[in-house]
Scaffold this active site. Sequence first.
Site, mmCIF file in Angstrom:
data_model
loop_
_atom_site.group_PDB
_atom_site.id
_atom_site.type_symbol
_atom_site.label_atom_id
_atom_site.label_comp_id
_atom_site.label_asym_id
_atom_site.label_seq_id
_atom_site.Cartn_x
_atom_site.Cartn_y
_atom_site.Cartn_z
ATOM 1 N N ARG A 44 0.856 -1.194 0.000
ATOM 2 C CA ARG A 44 0.000 0.000 0.000
ATOM 3 C C ARG A 44 0.884 1.234 0.000
ATOM 4 N NH1 ARG A 44 1.858 1.908 3.894
ATOM 5 N NH2 ARG A 44 0.704 3.831 3.492
ATOM 6 N N GLY A 45 0.244 2.397 -0.201
ATOM 7 C CA GLY A 45 1.014 3.626 -0.391
ATOM 8 C C GLY A 45 1.134 3.837 -1.896
ATOM 9 N N ARG A 87 -7.100 -0.544 -7.180
ATOM 10 C CA ARG A 87 -7.447 0.567 -6.293
ATOM 11 C C ARG A 87 -7.562 1.821 -7.158
ATOM 12 N NH1 ARG A 87 -4.280 1.224 -0.764
ATOM 13 N NH2 ARG A 87 -6.233 2.238 -0.177
ATOM 14 N N GLN A 192 -2.469 2.876 9.788
ATOM 15 C CA GLN A 192 -1.153 2.908 9.134
ATOM 16 C C GLN A 192 -0.150 3.728 9.939
ATOM 17 O OE1 GLN A 192 -4.091 3.388 7.603
ATOM 18 N NE2 GLN A 192 -4.054 2.836 5.456
ATOM 19 N N ASP A 233 -2.150 10.759 -2.635
ATOM 20 C CA ASP A 233 -2.429 9.690 -3.598
ATOM 21 C C ASP A 233 -2.693 10.241 -4.988
ATOM 22 O OD1 ASP A 233 -3.080 8.595 -0.802
ATOM 23 O OD2 ASP A 233 -2.802 6.848 -2.102
ATOM 24 N N ASN A 243 -5.716 12.476 -0.223
ATOM 25 C CA ASN A 243 -4.832 11.683 0.642
ATOM 26 C C ASN A 243 -5.690 10.928 1.651
ATOM 27 O OD1 ASN A 243 -2.171 10.843 1.453
ATOM 28 N ND2 ASN A 243 -2.430 12.078 3.293
ATOM 29 N N LYS A 244 -5.037 10.160 2.475
ATOM 30 C CA LYS A 244 -5.714 9.307 3.460
ATOM 31 C C LYS A 244 -6.807 10.062 4.201
ATOM 32 C CE LYS A 244 -5.399 5.871 3.976
ATOM 33 N NZ LYS A 244 -6.372 4.931 3.334
HETATM 34 O O1 MRU Z 1 -4.686 3.399 1.850
HETATM 35 P P1 MRU Z 1 -3.190 3.583 1.846
HETATM 36 O O2 MRU Z 1 -2.522 3.108 3.080
HETATM 37 O O3 MRU Z 1 -2.566 3.039 0.580
HETATM 38 O O4 MRU Z 1 -3.026 5.157 1.802
HETATM 39 C C1 MRU Z 1 -1.744 5.706 1.756
HETATM 40 C C2 MRU Z 1 -1.755 7.178 1.827
HETATM 41 O O5 MRU Z 1 -2.776 7.816 1.874
HETATM 42 C C3 MRU Z 1 -0.425 7.853 1.734
HETATM 43 O O6 MRU Z 1 -0.455 9.059 2.419
HETATM 44 C C4 MRU Z 1 -0.123 8.137 0.256
HETATM 45 O O7 MRU Z 1 -0.249 6.985 -0.514
HETATM 46 C C5 MRU Z 1 1.231 8.686 0.067
HETATM 47 S S1 MRU Z 1 2.443 7.454 0.419
HETATM 48 C C6 MRU Z 1 3.955 7.976 0.015
#
Ligand code: MRU
Length: 357
Positions: A44-45, A87, A192, A233, A243-244
Amino acid sequence: MRSVEWHHGRVRMIDQRLLPTQLDWLELDEPGEIAQAIREMAVRGAPAIGAAAAFGMALAAQDSTASSRADLLADLEAAATTLRAARPTAVNLAWAVERIMRRVAAEPTAAQMRSAALEQAQAIADEDVAINRRLGQVGAALVPDGATILHHCNTGALATVDYGTALGVIRAAHEAGKQVHVLVDETRPRLQGARLTAWELQQEGIPFTLIADNAAGHFLRTGQVDIVLVGADRVAANGDVANKIGTYKLAVVAQENGVPFYPCVPTSTIDLATLSGDDIPIEERAAEELTGLTFLGQPIAPPGVQVANPAFDVTPHRYVTGIVTENGVAYPPYATTLAGMVRLAGRAAVTGEKDDD
Ligand code: MRU
């Protein structure tokens, strides 16, 4: 240690679901398995899922029995469709898949397409590490010595191929000898921050304090935060940032309290083809991510409750102080400065014509 890599004809990745208690790797050899690992968030990320998808395309090329160029292209298109659908929000995934497709399409034979797919996937992974190190240097200049940094989700080595984006900035500031302290948002519902960021900071020996997401406003209002650093993202052409989930609230409260808010992104996260945050697809994840959590050994909600679980939110660009990239910090007006950052990276938009590489 890379979070995802090509290893003897297979894709090896850290299974992030097992952290912080267990550091273990998955070894995958089919593109469908990579898509599943992305969906289930073993990897993830945004940059990490881009690299994983790129290696998934290399697996598709390797696994295909096609002998003609056209048949191999059809097999790759099928893999691309599966991987892209894994995703929806992080643009790095579609960007990496498109980059492989454009590269192989330029090759005259199936054999050359196969080696081009792997070579390009490896280049995406290697570039990610180099880009993050540059981004770290750019961002570290914004971090005052002695700063307390508020951070959301996980943006470290795990979320990228290595080093990290916002967490890379924090690492770079720490490596430069600055005294920094990180307030780590736990980042509900998948935690996370608590599971991954806290683990990474511990490994790096960077001082931090874990806080409940709900506590962030308190620390911002009471003057205990100097700068907010997050990843992203997808960044739309106008500077809106996906973002998250929970990032939007942080940005608004940061601005209310005069604290600078900087998303830190590789330029592959900037999507000039998406004009504003309203056009960014927001992933809705399973209810079990909330209802499956326990507190004192008990489920946190009664059975059968209705749940909404958007995985990301959009922060309008008016709350964004600047966007840190490997090519410099973009400031408003973002419509101009982000395009400049992408141009400096020498690449087209995801839906654009052709990369320069
Ligand atoms: O759902 P995730 O854990 O994949 O979400 C990740 C994030 O929102 C991070 O902040 C984003 O991907 C940047 S990671 C360098």
